[in-house]
Design an enzyme around this catalytic site. Structure first.
Site, short mmCIF file in Angstrom:
data_model
loop_
_atom_site.label_atom_id
_atom_site.label_comp_id
_atom_site.label_asym_id
_atom_site.label_seq_id
_atom_site.Cartn_x
_atom_site.Cartn_y
_atom_site.Cartn_z
N GLU A 53 1.36 -0.38 -4.85
CA GLU A 53 0.55 0.73 -6.00
C GLU A 53 1.02 1.69 -5.49
O GLU A 53 1.76 2.53 -4.49
CB GLU A 53 -0.79 0.50 -4.35
CG GLU A 53 -1.91 1.58 -4.46
CD GLU A 53 -2.41 2.87 -3.24
OE1 GLU A 53 -3.05 2.92 -3.69
OE2 GLU A 53 -1.59 2.65 -2.38
N ASP A 60 1.35 -1.50 -0.10
CA ASP A 60 -0.14 0.49 -0.22
C ASP A 60 0.84 1.10 0.22
O ASP A 60 2.35 1.59 0.96
CB ASP A 60 -0.59 0.48 1.40
CG ASP A 60 -1.73 1.40 1.76
OD1 ASP A 60 -3.01 1.24 0.63
OD2 ASP A 60 -1.69 1.75 2.11
#
Ligand code: NOJ
Length: 572
Positions: free
Chosen positions: A272, A230
Site C-alpha cells: 500500500e 500497510d
C-alpha cells in the site's frame, strides 16, 4: 543469501534479480504460477461480515459460513483486514499483539479452522501486515516509554526536543495535528505518521527488522498466502531524516520479500503506497526483486476523474505511465477500498470536478484529499455506470480487488465518522440487522433505509434475481478468469476515433482480447484498430461478432456501454 537463492531454484520460482527471460528455469508455466498475477481478491473485515454467536460482531465462524458464497462469486483470494488483538481505535490498524487473534473475532482454533475451510475451497488468504506502527497499548511501547534505558526504548523513534517539522507529514490532516507527540513518562517525543496512538516502529533497529520477519514467518506457517503491507513508504522511512522528504530504504522490501519466499516459495506481498509511477519502480525493484504487487493508486485517481467528468485522457496517460513493470510484478486495481478515495494527485481543478459529481457535500469529503463514499451512491446508483466501472476493473491490466458489499452495490452511512462510513455490516437478508447478526444491536448500524437499506438490497434477494448486480458480477468474474491475457499478458491502449471510448488490446501466449468502454452516458460509435484480426468474437450476452474491414472495426456502444471481444485467427 545463497540458501535463499537455492530454495527459489528448488521451488521452481523466479530468482529475484533476474528477469523472466534471463531466468533459465522460467517459462510461461512458471509465470502462470505467479498466482497473484491473475487472482480476483476480495477484501473484508471479519467484525462486520457475519456474526455466528449473536454478540453483534462478526467472527471467524461467521466467515466460515459464508465461504461458499465467496466461492460462488468466483474469488480466488480473501484479503483479511487486521484481526489481531487491538484496542480498535483505528479499526484494528493499531495492533497490540502481532501473534494473536482478537478474541472478539474468535479463537486461534477458529482461525485455523477458517484457514482449513478456505484452503479446502481453493481460496487463498492474504492478511494485513501492519508493522509500520503498533498500538500505544502494545507491550513493546508500554515498555519503551517506561524509562529511557528500557529494553524496548529503541524499538520506537524518540526525540528529546520537539522536531521543527512536527506539524508536517500527517497522514490524516484535519484530524491529526502533528507527527511527534510528547510522552509524559520520559518527557520525550515519539514519532507517529498516523494517529498519536500509533507510535512508529524503528526499522533502523535490526531487532525490529528481525521481529517483523518473525511475524511474517509465523503467519506463513499458519497457511497465510501473502500480505497486504500497510503504509509501506513509512515503514521504509529512515528515522529522523525529516517528515517531508525522508530518505527511504528500499532494500528492506527486497529483504522481506526474500524472507517471505524463503519460508513459502509463492508467498506474495501487496504494497500500500500511493506514489507516482517512477517511484513505484523502486518498490517493485528494477528487476522485480522488491515486493511483487502494488495497488495502482496513481491510475485510480485518474479513473475516478474519468468516471466523474468523462474526460478520459489523463486516465489513458496513467495506464501508459504504469505500464512498464518487471515481469514478475503486478498491479492491484480497485474501485473502492476501506479508506477514502485518495484524489491527492489530481490538480485542484480536476479534484473539484470529482468532488462536484461524486462528493459535493463537505461531509462526503475527507482529509482535504478524498471522498468517503461507496461506489454505488457516488454513481447515483446508475446500474449502467456501475457496470462500466466494474467491467473496467475486471479488465484493467493487473489483479482486481473488490471490497465486500460492492458486488451488491451497497451504500454508505455518512453519519459515521471518517472512514467508518464505508465499513457498515454486510447485508445478507431482509431480516433483522440484515441477517448479519441475531443480536438486537450490531456493533455498527446496518444501513436500513432507502435504496441501499438491507430490506431492499441484500445477498438473498440478489442471489435469486438473475439480472442482479451480484449475479452480473459473478458472470463478469467468470469471464475475467477465462481471460488470462489481462493478468498475464501485455497490453496496448488503442487509438480510436472517439474521445469517449477506451479500447485496450491484450496479448498473451498467442491469444488476444480487445475490450472497449464508453465513458459517456450517451451512445457512441468508434472505429477501433483490429490489427490482422479476421473475426472478433463478442463475449457479452446477446453477442454481436465483428468482421473488421481494412484493419479496423466499428463499434457502437450504448451510454456507458462496454464490450469484450476475443480476437481469433490473428495471422502472424
Ligand atoms: C492505511 C490503512 O489503509 C488505514 O486504514 C489505516 O488507518 C492506516 N494505514 C494506518 O495503519
Amino acid at each position: 543469501m545463497k540458501n535463499i537463492f537455492l530454495s527459489f531454484l528448488l521451488a521452481g520460482f523466479l530468482i529475484p534479480g533476474l528477469t523472466l527471460s534471463q531466468n533459465k528455469i522460467a517459462d510461461v508455466q512458471v509465470k502462470e504460477n505467479f498466482w497473484y498475477k491473475n487472482s480476483v481478491i476480495y477484501n473484508l473485515e471479519i467484525g462486520v461480515f457475519k456474526d455466528s454467536d449473536g454478540d453483534g460482531r462478526g467472527d471467524f465462524n461467521g466467515l466460515i459460513q459464508k465461504l461458499d458464497y465467496l466461492k460462488m462469486l468466483g474469488i480466488d483470494a480473501i484479503w483479511l483486514a487486521p484481526f489481531q488483538p487491538s484496542p480498535g481505535e483505528d479499526d484494528g490498524y493499531d495492533v497490540a499483539d502481532f501473534y494473536g487473534v482478537d478474541e472478539k473475532l474468535g479463537s486461534s482454533g477458529d482461525f485455523v479452522e477458517f484457514m482449513h475451510q478456505a484452503q479446502k475451497r481453493g481460496i487463498r488468504v492474504i492478511m494485513d501486515l501492519v508493522i509500520n506502527h503498533t498500538s500505544d497499548q502494545h507491550p513493546w511501547f508500554l515498555n519503551s516509554r517506561e524509562t529511557k534505558t528500557s529494553k524496548f526504548r529503541d524499538w520506537y523513534i524518540w526525540s528529546k526536543d520537539r522536531p521543527k517539522d512536527a506539524e508536517i507529514g500527517m497522514v490524516f490532516p484535519g484530524v491529526q495535528k502533528e507527527v511527534w507527540t510528547i510522552d509524559n513518562k520520559t518527557n520525550e517525543y515519539y514519532y507517529h505518521r498516523f494517529y498519536n496512538f500509533q507510535p512508529d516502529l524503528n526499522f533502523s533497529n535490526p531487532e525490529v527488522v528481525q521481529e517483523s520477519q518473525r511475524i511474517i514467518g509465523y503467519w506463513l506457517n499458519q497457511g497465510i498466502a501473502g500480505f497486504r503491507l500497510d503504509a509501506v513508504p513509512f515503514i521504509i522511512e529512515v528515522p529522523k531524516t525529516g517528515s517531508e522528504k525522508p530518505k527511504l530504504d528500499y532494500d528492506f522490501l527486497t529483504d522481506i520479500r526474500q524472507f517471505a519466499q524463503s519460508r513459502k516459495s509463492d508467498a506474495a506481498i501487496l504494497g500500500e503506497a500511493n506514489v507516482d509511477p517512477e517511484e513505484n519502480q523502486n518498490y517493485f525493484g528494477k528487476n522485480g526483486e522488491g515486493i511483487q504487487m502494488m495497488f495502482n493508486f496513481y491510475a485510480n485517481q485518474y479513473l475516478f476523474y474519468a468516471l466523474a467528468t468523462g474526460d478520459l485522457k489523463p486516465f489513458k496517460t496513467a495506464i501508459e505511465q504504469t505500464k512498464k513493470i518487471p515481469e514478475a510484478s503486478q498491479w492491484a486495481h480497485f474501485l473502492r477500498n476501506h479508506d477514502e478515495i485518495d484524489l491527492g494527485r489530481l490538480t485542484d481543478k480536476q479534484r473539484d470536478g470529482v468532488y462536484k459529481k461524486f462528493g459535493p457535500d463537505k461531509n462526503m469529503q475527507l482529509y482535504d484529499r478524498g471522498i468517503r463514499r461507496r461506489l454505488a451512491p457516488m454513481l447515483g446508483n446508475n446500474r449502467n455506470h456501475i457496470e462500466l466501472a466494474y467491467s473496467l476493473l475486471y479488465s484493467l491490466p493487473g489483479s482486481p480487488v473488490i471490497r465486500y458489499g460492492e458486488e451488491l452495490g451497497m451504500g454508505d452511512d455518512l453519519s459515521l465518522k471518517e472512514r467508518i462510513s464505508v465499513r457498515t455490516p454486510m447485508q445478507w437478508t431482509d431480516e433483522k440487522n440484515a441477517g448479519f447478526t441475531s443480536a438486537d444491536t450490531a456493533i455498527r448500524p446496518v444501513i436500513n433505509q432507502g435504496d441501499y437499506g438491507f430490506q431492499k438490497l441484500n445477498v438473498a434477494a440478489q442471489t435469486r434475481d438473475q439480472s442482479s448486480l451480484l449475479n452480473w458480477n459473478a458472470r463478469m468474474i467468470r469471464l475475467r478468469k477465462s481471460s488470462p491475457e489481462i493478468g498475464l499478458g501485455t497490453y496496448t491502449v488503442l487509438d480510436v476515433s472517439s474521445p469517449d471510448v477506451l479500447a485496450i488490446r491484450y496479448e498473451y501466449n498467442g491469444q488476444f482480447l480487445i475490450i472497449v468502454h464508453n465513458f459517456s452516458d450517451q451512445p457512441k460509435s468508434a472505429s477501433v484498430p483490429s490489427g490482422k484480426a479476421r473475426i472478433l468474437y463478442d463475449l457479452m450476452p446477446e453477442p454481436k461478432d465483428m468482421k473488421p474491414d481494412g484493419g479496423t472495426f466499428n463499434v457502437s456502444l450504448a451510454g456507458y456501454g462496454y464490450r469484450w471481444y476475443r480476437v481469433d485467427q490473428i495471422i502472424p
